[in-house]
Each structure stands twice: as C-alpha cells, then as structure tokens.
Enzyme design. Structure first.
Site, mmCIF file in Angstrom:
data_model
loop_
_atom_site.group_PDB
_atom_site.id
_atom_site.type_symbol
_atom_site.label_atom_id
_atom_site.label_comp_id
_atom_site.label_asym_id
_atom_site.label_seq_id
_atom_site.Cartn_x
_atom_site.Cartn_y
_atom_site.Cartn_z
ATOM 1 N N CYS A 108 -18.019 5.831 -13.486
ATOM 2 C CA CYS A 108 -17.955 6.997 -14.369
ATOM 3 C C CYS A 108 -16.680 6.980 -15.220
ATOM 4 O O CYS A 108 -16.604 6.254 -16.188
ATOM 5 C CB CYS A 108 -18.116 8.297 -13.567
ATOM 6 N N HIS A 212 -23.405 7.038 -10.831
ATOM 7 C CA HIS A 212 -22.669 7.266 -9.585
ATOM 8 C C HIS A 212 -23.401 6.658 -8.386
ATOM 9 O O HIS A 212 -24.122 7.378 -7.682
ATOM 10 C CB HIS A 212 -22.472 8.766 -9.347
ATOM 11 N N GLU A 214 -22.148 6.001 -5.637
ATOM 12 C CA GLU A 214 -21.599 6.640 -4.412
ATOM 13 C C GLU A 214 -22.314 7.949 -4.086
ATOM 14 O O GLU A 214 -22.184 8.464 -2.975
ATOM 15 C CB GLU A 214 -20.081 6.856 -4.555
#
Ligand code: MN
Length: 234
Positions: A108, A212, A214
C-alpha cells in the site's frame, strides 16, 4: 533452518502518541517462515545503519499519505502525513535496499514510497486527480473483501509466483502511482490502468503491491506472496 529476520516498519497513531501494528503483517511473515521484528520509529542514521545490517529483509507497511514534497509537489489533495516515517523510510531504503541490496516488500503506502523514492509521482487523491478511473479504490469496510481485479503482467516475477493471469484484490487506498519511477517495472494493473504491483530492476527482490495481502492471509495468493518474500530473504 534459521528463520530470516525481517524488519517491519511501524505505524504511527498521533491520537495516542503511539506506535502500532496490524497483526497480519507479522503473521504473514511468520506464516511464511520468517521472523518479523517490529522496528523503532527513528530517523537516527546510525541506528538505521545497524538495523539495515542486522535484518535480511524489510517490510514497508501501509499508513499515512506520503508528503508530496518527496515528489516535488505542494499538498493539494493528500491527507495527514507522518514526516518522521517519511524520513526514516527514505534513509532505510537507501541503506538497506540501494546500498546493501536487501530484499524488500512494500504494501500500500510501500508501493507509493518505492515509487517516489525512485523518482516517480503519485496521485495525491485518486478521485480528485485520476478522474478517468471508474473504480472505487477505497470502498467502505470491510476492507478484506475483493474490491476489484488486477491483471498480472505475463512473464513478470509476480506471474511466475502466483501462476494466474488475474486476481481479485482488496483495495484501501486513495493515493496511487501517477508517473512510474524509471527503475520500477509494472507487474499488476487494475482494470482502470492503475499500477498496483511493481518490482525494481536489477535487484534480487524489491517488490510492492497496492493491495493488502496481510488482510487476506487465508488466500493462497497472499501466502504465495509472503512466501516469495521470505524465500528471497534466506
Ligand atoms: Mn486498488
């Protein structure tokens, strides 16, 4: 086998005057066989030089907008910035990546950081400045759901790792790459043409994505990305 130590850049919360971290960044690394180490927020060059030597790789996390001064613009549409982080990451990227060729993954803010540090520019705000886009890159929560597709560049290192031509990704950003830095190669693009994945030329592993992974650790493609990163740190 010893897990490679990977420095993780902390996030900053002004309201609490506190560092913070999303567990997915740490869990993504741990789950892929690495040892994440949360870094201090510092601009001390001697400290960062030692950190650059100790860690095998670095995760440049999401967070505040980057200061437009990094790409020679005055603030127009950007949100709050964190100048300490900007300075820290500029020093760390220079010492660890450019000088020592350590592995790095940007997520990001991380893709935006790599782009501006290498001479590119950003849209300070996608809805205001990338008006051709018909996509919403910052839909309402939950942020872990698929927001749009990205097309993976055929023959790119990301294509080799994921083995797919396109991918549904989450999206939680209002800034993005405008002019791509000369040292970066596009690896993924959204349907509106926005570059969402890059790698750096002539570096073993300097990759970044706009989405993202994660926040989607249950997805095989997220795990493959973290595994490729950790493997590059061995
Ligand atoms: Mn997006």
């Amino acid at each position: 086998m010893q897990r490679p130590m990977i420095g993780v850049v902390p996030l900053w919360d002004e309201s609490r005057n506190s560092l913070w971290m999303l567990p997915g960044y740490m869990d993504g690394i741990t789950g892929a066989g690495g040892l994440p180490l949360l870094l201090p927020l510092t601009t001390d060059e001697a400290v960062l030089k030692q950190i650059a030597g100790i860690c095998a790789g670095f995760l440049f996390t999401g967070g505040h907008d980057l200061s437009p001064s990094l790409y020679g613009e005055a603030p127009a549409f950007c949100g709050p910035v964190c100048e300490v982080r900007d300075t820290m990451e500029k020093i760390l990227f220079s010492l660890a990546v450019l000088e020592q060729h350590k592995s790095a993954l940007g997520i990001c803010r991380g893709i935006q950081l790599f782009n501006v540090l290498l001479g590119g520019t950003l849209y300070q705000d996608i809805p205001a400045q990338f008006t051709e886009s018909t996509l919403s890159h910052q839909p309402p929560p939950p942020y872990n759901r698929v927001a749009h597709q990205v097309r993976i560049e055929s023959g790119s290192p990301l294509h080799e790792v994921l083995g797919v031509a396109s991918l549904g990704v989450n999206s939680c950003h209002h800034q993005g790459i405008a002019k791509l830095a000369p040292e970066l190669i596009p690896m993924a693009r959204a349907e509106d043409g926005l570059i969402e994945g890059v790698c750096m030329k002539d570096q073993p592993f300097v990759w970044a994505v706009q989405w993202h992974p994660e926040m989607a650790l249950g997805e095989e493609n997220s795990q493959k990305l973290f595994r490729a990163f950790v493997a590059a740190c061995l």
